[in-house]
Design an enzyme around this catalytic site. Structure first.
Site, short mmCIF file in Angstrom:
data_model
loop_
_atom_site.label_atom_id
_atom_site.label_comp_id
_atom_site.label_asym_id
_atom_site.label_seq_id
_atom_site.Cartn_x
_atom_site.Cartn_y
_atom_site.Cartn_z
N ASN A 119 18.37 48.77 -4.96
CA ASN A 119 17.54 49.90 -5.37
C ASN A 119 16.06 49.54 -5.22
OD1 ASN A 119 17.90 52.54 -6.39
ND2 ASN A 119 17.16 51.89 -8.39
N VAL A 175 14.60 59.05 -0.95
CA VAL A 175 15.85 58.40 -1.35
C VAL A 175 15.61 58.05 -2.82
CG1 VAL A 175 17.40 56.45 -0.98
CG2 VAL A 175 16.30 57.55 0.99
N PRO A 176 16.14 58.87 -3.73
CA PRO A 176 15.65 58.91 -5.11
C PRO A 176 16.09 57.75 -6.01
CG PRO A 176 17.45 60.45 -4.85
CD PRO A 176 17.17 59.88 -3.48
N CYS A 177 15.55 56.57 -5.75
CA CYS A 177 15.86 55.41 -6.57
C CYS A 177 15.30 55.56 -7.99
CB CYS A 177 15.36 54.12 -5.91
SG CYS A 177 13.63 54.15 -5.45
N HIS A 178 14.33 56.45 -8.17
CA HIS A 178 13.77 56.68 -9.50
C HIS A 178 14.79 57.33 -10.43
CE1 HIS A 178 13.03 60.36 -7.19
NE2 HIS A 178 13.10 61.00 -8.35
#
Length: 171
Positions: free
Chosen positions: A130, A139-142
């Site tokens: 991540n 690419v929504p790593c949050h």
């Protein structure tokens, strides 16, 4: 002699902050949240993946990314649909693919992601992948949090908190 690969860059100002973008011929390869790390992260990505590339501040091919980011910022875009040039290990690619399955306004824990990937107890490995995501926000790593709190974020916790707050308003 073959032509040098080109990487086109630009930036887009959102209410959340400035997002720096880079694109290869294959697609978006890098997003950097905020100015402090932009140049260093671009140089590191180029050195690792395209050391022969010529980097141009032209915005060529980044128009659609900019439009979608502005729509996301305005609250009218729920899911990005962009060509991406993700480069990583097989495991990182699996994690990044799984990140893209997390719906806007929702979060998952590192442990939940590890379970979905068939790696129970693999929270640290998921966290490592991540943290190496080269295209945060898109690419929504949050959207991945620690089981005991918000967890880390390579863009900085202030960015993660702003993104999660912004997305919670979409529900």
């Amino acid at each position: 002699m073959s032509a040098r690969p080109l990487i086109h860059t630009s930036a887009v100002k959102l209410s959340l902050g400035t997002v720096y973008l880079a694109r290869t011929m294959s697609g978006l390869c890098l997003t950097v949240l905020g100015a402090a790390r932009a140049q260093g992260q671009l140089e590191a990505w180029v050195a690792r993946h395209e050391p022969r590339a010529e980097v141009l501040r032209s915005g060529v091919g980044l128009e659609e990314v900019t439009e979608q980011l502005l729509a996301y910022d305005a609250g009218t875009l729920r899911e990005f649909d962009l060509d991406l040039d993700l480069r990583g290990t097989a495991f990182q690619m699996r994690v990044w693919d799984e990140l893209q399955q997390i719906p806007l306004g929702e979060v998952r824990t590192y442990g939940e992601l590890a379970e979905r990937l068939g790696k129970p107890g693999g929270s640290r490995a998921v966290g490592g992948a991540n943290g190496r995501n080269p295209i945060p926000l898109i690419v929504p790593c949050h959207r991945v949090v620690a089981s005991n709190g918000i967890g880390g974020f390579t863009g900085g916790l202030a960015w993660k908190e702003r993104l999660l707050a912004h997305e919670s308003s979409f529900r």
